[in-house]
Write an enzyme that holds these catalytic residues in place. Structure first.
Site, PDB file in Angstrom:
ATOM      1  N   ASP A  36     -65.975  55.321  95.151  1.00 61.69           N
ATOM      2  CA  ASP A  36     -67.338  54.812  95.022  1.00 61.69           C
ATOM      3  C   ASP A  36     -67.539  54.344  93.598  1.00 61.69           C
ATOM      4  O   ASP A  36     -66.976  54.911  92.659  1.00 61.69           O
ATOM      5  CB  ASP A  36     -68.355  55.904  95.372  1.00 61.69           C
ATOM      6  CG  ASP A  36     -69.688  55.345  95.839  1.00 61.69           C
ATOM      7  OD1 ASP A  36     -70.330  54.619  95.042  1.00 61.69           O
ATOM      8  OD2 ASP A  36     -70.102  55.624  96.974  1.00 61.69           O
ATOM      9  N   ASP A  62     -64.145  50.318  91.724  1.00 61.70           N
ATOM     10  CA  ASP A  62     -64.680  49.059  92.222  1.00 61.70           C
ATOM     11  C   ASP A  62     -63.643  48.539  93.210  1.00 61.70           C
ATOM     12  O   ASP A  62     -62.545  48.138  92.818  1.00 61.70           O
ATOM     13  CB  ASP A  62     -64.886  48.069  91.076  1.00 61.70           C
ATOM     14  CG  ASP A  62     -65.424  46.719  91.541  1.00 61.70           C
ATOM     15  OD1 ASP A  62     -65.361  46.418  92.752  1.00 61.70           O
ATOM     16  OD2 ASP A  62     -65.887  45.940  90.678  1.00 61.70           O
ATOM     17  N   ASN A  89     -65.965  51.285 103.995  1.00 61.34           N
ATOM     18  CA  ASN A  89     -67.415  51.317 104.153  1.00 61.34           C
ATOM     19  C   ASN A  89     -68.158  50.703 102.979  1.00 61.34           C
ATOM     20  O   ASN A  89     -69.294  50.256 103.139  1.00 61.34           O
ATOM     21  CB  ASN A  89     -67.857  52.779 104.348  1.00 61.34           C
ATOM     22  CG  ASN A  89     -69.345  52.961 104.179  1.00 61.34           C
ATOM     23  OD1 ASN A  89     -70.132  52.613 105.057  1.00 61.34           O
ATOM     24  ND2 ASN A  89     -69.742  53.505 103.029  1.00 61.34           N
ATOM     25  N   TYR A 154     -74.262  38.035 102.776  1.00 53.54           N
ATOM     26  CA  TYR A 154     -73.956  39.340 103.352  1.00 53.54           C
ATOM     27  C   TYR A 154     -73.425  39.188 104.781  1.00 53.54           C
ATOM     28  O   TYR A 154     -72.389  39.760 105.139  1.00 53.54           O
ATOM     29  CB  TYR A 154     -75.212  40.214 103.342  1.00 53.54           C
ATOM     30  CG  TYR A 154     -75.021  41.576 103.965  1.00 53.54           C
ATOM     31  CD1 TYR A 154     -74.497  42.626 103.224  1.00 53.54           C
ATOM     32  CD2 TYR A 154     -75.372  41.821 105.288  1.00 53.54           C
ATOM     33  CE1 TYR A 154     -74.323  43.885 103.789  1.00 53.54           C
ATOM     34  CE2 TYR A 154     -75.196  43.057 105.865  1.00 53.54           C
ATOM     35  CZ  TYR A 154     -74.675  44.088 105.108  1.00 53.54           C
ATOM     36  OH  TYR A 154     -74.498  45.333 105.686  1.00 53.54           O
ATOM     37  N   LYS A 158     -69.637  40.148 106.277  1.00 51.48           N
ATOM     38  CA  LYS A 158     -69.430  41.126 107.347  1.00 51.48           C
ATOM     39  C   LYS A 158     -68.799  40.489 108.581  1.00 51.48           C
ATOM     40  O   LYS A 158     -68.053  41.140 109.322  1.00 51.48           O
ATOM     41  CB  LYS A 158     -70.759  41.800 107.690  1.00 51.48           C
ATOM     42  CG  LYS A 158     -71.287  42.713 106.581  1.00 51.48           C
ATOM     43  CD  LYS A 158     -70.323  43.841 106.273  1.00 51.48           C
ATOM     44  CE  LYS A 158     -70.904  44.846 105.299  1.00 51.48           C
ATOM     45  NZ  LYS A 158     -69.988  45.988 105.047  1.00 51.48           N
TER      46      LYS A 158
END
Length: 251
Positions: A36, A62, A89, A154, A158
Protein backbone atom coordinates in the site's frame (compact mmCIF):
# COMPACT_ATOMS: atom_id res chain seq x y z
CA UNK A 1 -3.24 -26.02 -1.82
CA UNK A 2 -4.57 -25.00 1.58
CA UNK A 3 -4.99 -21.40 2.71
CA UNK A 4 -3.04 -22.14 5.89
CA UNK A 5 0.66 -21.55 5.41
CA UNK A 6 0.29 -20.16 1.87
CA UNK A 7 1.60 -16.66 1.11
CA UNK A 8 -0.53 -13.96 -0.48
CA UNK A 9 0.02 -10.36 -1.53
CA UNK A 10 -2.89 -7.93 -1.35
CA UNK A 11 -2.26 -4.58 -3.00
CA UNK A 12 -4.07 -1.65 -1.47
CA UNK A 13 -4.46 -3.99 1.49
CA UNK A 14 -4.44 -1.48 4.33
CA UNK A 15 -7.89 0.06 3.78
CA UNK A 16 -11.36 -0.61 2.38
CA UNK A 17 -11.80 -3.66 0.18
CA UNK A 18 -8.14 -4.62 0.42
CA UNK A 19 -8.19 -4.68 4.20
CA UNK A 20 -11.32 -6.85 4.22
CA UNK A 21 -9.62 -9.29 1.85
CA UNK A 22 -6.47 -9.26 3.99
CA UNK A 23 -8.53 -10.05 7.08
CA UNK A 24 -10.41 -12.85 5.35
CA UNK A 25 -7.17 -14.47 4.21
CA UNK A 26 -5.44 -14.20 7.58
CA UNK A 27 -8.51 -15.66 9.29
CA UNK A 28 -7.83 -18.81 7.27
CA UNK A 29 -4.16 -18.96 8.24
CA UNK A 30 -2.74 -17.37 5.11
CA UNK A 31 0.43 -15.33 5.43
CA UNK A 32 -0.30 -11.94 3.88
CA UNK A 33 1.92 -9.14 2.66
CA UNK A 34 0.15 -5.81 2.37
CA UNK A 35 1.33 -3.52 -0.42
CA UNK A 36 0.00 0.00 0.00
CA UNK A 37 1.20 3.51 -0.72
CA UNK A 38 -0.22 4.87 2.56
CA UNK A 39 2.45 4.35 5.21
CA UNK A 40 0.43 5.08 8.36
CA UNK A 41 -2.46 2.70 7.59
CA UNK A 42 0.03 0.00 6.65
CA UNK A 43 1.83 0.30 9.97
CA UNK A 44 -1.40 0.46 11.98
CA UNK A 45 -3.08 -2.51 10.32
CA UNK A 46 0.02 -4.71 10.37
CA UNK A 47 0.45 -4.03 14.09
CA UNK A 48 -3.23 -4.75 14.81
CA UNK A 49 -3.33 -7.95 12.79
CA UNK A 50 -0.07 -9.26 14.23
CA UNK A 51 -1.36 -8.60 17.75
CA UNK A 52 -4.31 -10.83 16.88
CA UNK A 53 -2.01 -13.65 15.84
CA UNK A 54 -1.95 -13.14 12.08
CA UNK A 55 1.22 -13.45 10.01
CA UNK A 56 1.22 -10.13 8.16
CA UNK A 57 3.97 -7.89 6.81
CA UNK A 58 3.57 -4.40 5.41
CA UNK A 59 5.35 -2.74 2.51
CA UNK A 60 4.96 0.86 1.40
CA UNK A 61 4.81 0.40 -2.36
CA UNK A 62 3.67 2.36 -5.38
CA UNK A 63 2.42 -0.52 -7.52
CA UNK A 64 3.06 1.43 -10.72
CA UNK A 65 6.80 1.47 -9.95
CA UNK A 66 8.44 -1.78 -11.07
CA UNK A 67 11.57 -1.31 -8.95
CA UNK A 68 9.51 -0.81 -5.78
CA UNK A 69 7.30 -3.81 -6.53
CA UNK A 70 10.19 -6.17 -7.34
CA UNK A 71 12.10 -5.09 -4.22
CA UNK A 72 9.06 -5.67 -2.01
CA UNK A 73 8.27 -9.05 -3.60
CA UNK A 74 11.84 -10.18 -2.91
CA UNK A 75 11.40 -9.24 0.76
CA UNK A 76 8.10 -11.12 0.91
CA UNK A 77 9.73 -14.27 -0.48
CA UNK A 78 12.49 -14.04 2.11
CA UNK A 79 10.12 -13.39 5.02
CA UNK A 80 7.01 -15.40 4.17
CA UNK A 81 7.92 -17.75 1.32
CA UNK A 82 6.85 -18.02 -2.33
CA UNK A 83 3.82 -15.99 -3.32
CA UNK A 84 1.00 -18.20 -4.60
CA UNK A 85 -1.95 -15.82 -4.23
CA UNK A 86 -2.18 -12.26 -5.55
CA UNK A 87 -5.07 -9.86 -5.16
CA UNK A 88 -4.61 -6.80 -7.34
CA UNK A 89 -6.83 -4.33 -5.50
CA UNK A 90 -4.85 -1.07 -5.37
CA UNK A 91 -6.52 1.70 -7.31
CA UNK A 92 -7.09 5.41 -7.43
CA UNK A 93 -10.22 7.37 -8.27
CA UNK A 94 -10.86 9.95 -10.94
CA UNK A 95 -13.81 12.33 -11.26
CA UNK A 96 -14.35 15.18 -13.67
CA UNK A 97 -15.44 16.19 -17.12
CA UNK A 98 -13.81 14.27 -19.93
CA UNK A 99 -12.71 17.50 -21.61
CA UNK A 100 -10.85 18.53 -18.45
CA UNK A 101 -8.79 15.38 -17.94
CA UNK A 102 -5.11 16.18 -18.36
CA UNK A 103 -2.53 13.84 -19.84
CA UNK A 104 -0.92 13.60 -16.41
CA UNK A 105 -4.20 12.61 -14.72
CA UNK A 106 -4.98 10.02 -17.38
CA UNK A 107 -1.49 8.52 -17.21
CA UNK A 108 -1.52 8.33 -13.41
CA UNK A 109 -4.86 6.53 -13.28
CA UNK A 110 -3.68 4.06 -15.92
CA UNK A 111 -0.36 3.60 -14.14
CA UNK A 112 -1.89 2.60 -10.81
CA UNK A 113 -5.08 0.86 -11.91
CA UNK A 114 -3.81 -1.06 -14.94
CA UNK A 115 -0.01 -1.04 -15.05
CA UNK A 116 0.01 -1.92 -11.34
CA UNK A 117 -1.69 -5.30 -11.82
CA UNK A 118 0.54 -5.94 -14.85
CA UNK A 119 3.74 -5.31 -12.87
CA UNK A 120 2.64 -7.14 -9.71
CA UNK A 121 1.53 -10.19 -11.67
CA UNK A 122 4.81 -10.38 -13.56
CA UNK A 123 6.73 -10.06 -10.30
CA UNK A 124 5.05 -12.99 -8.52
CA UNK A 125 4.47 -15.25 -11.51
CA UNK A 126 7.76 -17.20 -11.20
CA UNK A 127 6.61 -18.57 -7.81
CA UNK A 128 3.28 -19.73 -9.22
CA UNK A 129 4.91 -21.27 -12.29
CA UNK A 130 7.36 -23.17 -10.10
CA UNK A 131 4.50 -24.50 -7.96
CA UNK A 132 2.23 -25.08 -10.95
CA UNK A 133 -0.47 -23.53 -8.79
CA UNK A 134 -1.56 -19.96 -8.36
CA UNK A 135 -4.54 -17.71 -7.76
CA UNK A 136 -4.80 -14.18 -9.14
CA UNK A 137 -7.84 -12.06 -8.35
CA UNK A 138 -8.11 -8.64 -9.97
CA UNK A 139 -10.50 -6.08 -8.53
CA UNK A 140 -12.06 -4.17 -11.43
CA UNK A 141 -15.30 -2.16 -11.27
CA UNK A 142 -18.93 -2.48 -12.30
CA UNK A 143 -18.50 0.93 -13.92
CA UNK A 144 -16.39 -0.81 -16.56
CA UNK A 145 -19.43 -2.92 -17.48
CA UNK A 146 -21.96 -0.11 -17.83
CA UNK A 147 -19.90 3.07 -18.05
CA UNK A 148 -20.02 6.07 -15.74
CA UNK A 149 -20.16 9.73 -16.67
CA UNK A 150 -17.31 11.95 -15.46
CA UNK A 151 -15.10 8.94 -14.76
CA UNK A 152 -13.67 8.18 -18.20
CA UNK A 153 -10.09 7.50 -17.11
CA UNK A 154 -11.11 5.34 -14.16
CA UNK A 155 -13.65 3.35 -16.18
CA UNK A 156 -11.17 2.83 -19.01
CA UNK A 157 -8.50 1.57 -16.63
CA UNK A 158 -10.87 -0.90 -14.99
CA UNK A 159 -12.12 -2.13 -18.36
CA UNK A 160 -8.48 -2.83 -19.13
CA UNK A 161 -8.25 -4.92 -15.98
CA UNK A 162 -11.10 -7.10 -17.24
CA UNK A 163 -9.32 -7.58 -20.57
CA UNK A 164 -6.03 -8.37 -18.84
CA UNK A 165 -7.80 -10.95 -16.69
CA UNK A 166 -9.26 -12.78 -19.67
CA UNK A 167 -5.97 -12.83 -21.57
CA UNK A 168 -3.96 -14.08 -18.59
CA UNK A 169 -6.52 -16.79 -17.84
CA UNK A 170 -6.01 -18.26 -21.32
CA UNK A 171 -2.24 -18.08 -21.10
CA UNK A 172 -1.78 -19.30 -17.54
CA UNK A 173 -4.55 -21.88 -17.23
CA UNK A 174 -2.36 -24.74 -18.53
CA UNK A 175 0.13 -23.88 -15.78
CA UNK A 176 -2.34 -24.43 -12.93
CA UNK A 177 -2.92 -20.71 -12.38
CA UNK A 178 -6.40 -19.21 -12.40
CA UNK A 179 -7.10 -15.53 -13.05
CA UNK A 180 -10.47 -13.95 -12.33
CA UNK A 181 -11.83 -10.49 -11.74
CA UNK A 182 -14.40 -9.09 -9.34
CA UNK A 183 -16.10 -5.86 -10.42
CA UNK A 184 -17.70 -4.56 -7.21
CA UNK A 185 -20.99 -2.71 -7.32
CA UNK A 186 -21.84 0.07 -4.88
CA UNK A 187 -19.73 -0.91 -1.86
CA UNK A 188 -19.34 1.30 1.20
CA UNK A 189 -15.65 2.15 1.42
CA UNK A 190 -13.72 5.28 2.44
CA UNK A 191 -13.35 6.14 -1.27
CA UNK A 192 -17.13 5.96 -1.85
CA UNK A 193 -17.98 7.87 1.32
CA UNK A 194 -15.55 10.61 0.32
CA UNK A 195 -17.09 10.84 -3.15
CA UNK A 196 -20.62 11.13 -1.77
CA UNK A 197 -19.56 13.71 0.82
CA UNK A 198 -18.00 15.84 -1.90
CA UNK A 199 -21.16 15.68 -4.01
CA UNK A 200 -19.64 13.66 -6.82
CA UNK A 201 -22.77 11.50 -7.01
CA UNK A 202 -26.15 13.14 -7.49
CA UNK A 203 -27.95 10.55 -5.33
CA UNK A 204 -27.46 9.34 -1.76
CA UNK A 205 -26.22 5.97 -0.65
CA UNK A 206 -29.76 5.21 0.51
CA UNK A 207 -31.04 5.84 -3.02
CA UNK A 208 -28.51 3.46 -4.55
CA UNK A 209 -29.52 0.83 -1.98
CA UNK A 210 -33.20 1.31 -2.86
CA UNK A 211 -32.62 0.56 -6.55
CA UNK A 212 -30.42 -2.46 -5.89
CA UNK A 213 -32.35 -5.75 -6.06
CA UNK A 214 -31.13 -6.94 -2.65
CA UNK A 215 -32.00 -3.49 -1.24
CA UNK A 216 -28.70 -2.69 0.42
CA UNK A 217 -25.30 -1.32 -0.43
CA UNK A 218 -22.39 -3.69 -0.53
CA UNK A 219 -19.95 -4.24 2.30
CA UNK A 220 -16.21 -4.85 1.94
CA UNK A 221 -16.80 -8.31 3.37
CA UNK A 222 -18.97 -9.15 0.36
CA UNK A 223 -16.00 -8.64 -1.94
CA UNK A 224 -13.66 -10.47 0.42
CA UNK A 225 -15.94 -13.52 0.48
CA UNK A 226 -15.92 -13.67 -3.31
CA UNK A 227 -12.13 -13.37 -3.38
CA UNK A 228 -11.81 -16.22 -0.91
CA UNK A 229 -14.08 -18.37 -3.08
CA UNK A 230 -11.89 -17.73 -6.13
CA UNK A 231 -8.67 -18.46 -4.23
CA UNK A 232 -9.66 -21.83 -2.84
CA UNK A 233 -8.35 -25.00 -4.38
CA UNK A 234 -11.88 -26.12 -5.13
CA UNK A 235 -12.27 -23.23 -7.61
CA UNK A 236 -9.65 -24.60 -10.00
CA UNK A 237 -12.19 -24.92 -12.85
CA UNK A 238 -13.10 -21.23 -12.68
CA UNK A 239 -10.86 -18.89 -14.62
CA UNK A 240 -11.16 -15.90 -16.92
CA UNK A 241 -14.46 -15.00 -15.29
CA UNK A 242 -16.02 -11.68 -14.35
CA UNK A 243 -17.67 -12.40 -10.99
CA UNK A 244 -20.02 -9.49 -10.35
CA UNK A 245 -20.62 -8.77 -6.68
CA UNK A 246 -23.23 -6.06 -6.99
CA UNK A 247 -26.49 -7.03 -5.29
CA UNK A 248 -28.11 -7.78 -8.63
CA UNK A 249 -27.23 -4.61 -10.53
CA UNK A 250 -25.11 -4.75 -13.70
CA UNK A 251 -26.21 -8.33 -14.34
Amino acid sequence: MAFSGTTAIVTGGAMGLGLAITEALTARGTKVAIFDIAAEPVQAQVARLNENGAAVTGHVVDVSDRAQVESAVSKVRAELGPVLMLVNNAGIEQFGKFTEITDEQWDRVMAVNLRGPFICTQAVLPDMLDARWGRIVNISSSSAQGGQARMAAYVSSKAGVIGLTKSLALELGPKGITVNTIPPGMVVTPMLEKAIAEGRFTASLEHFASITPVRRAGRPEDIANAAIFLCQDESSYITGQVIGVNGGRRT
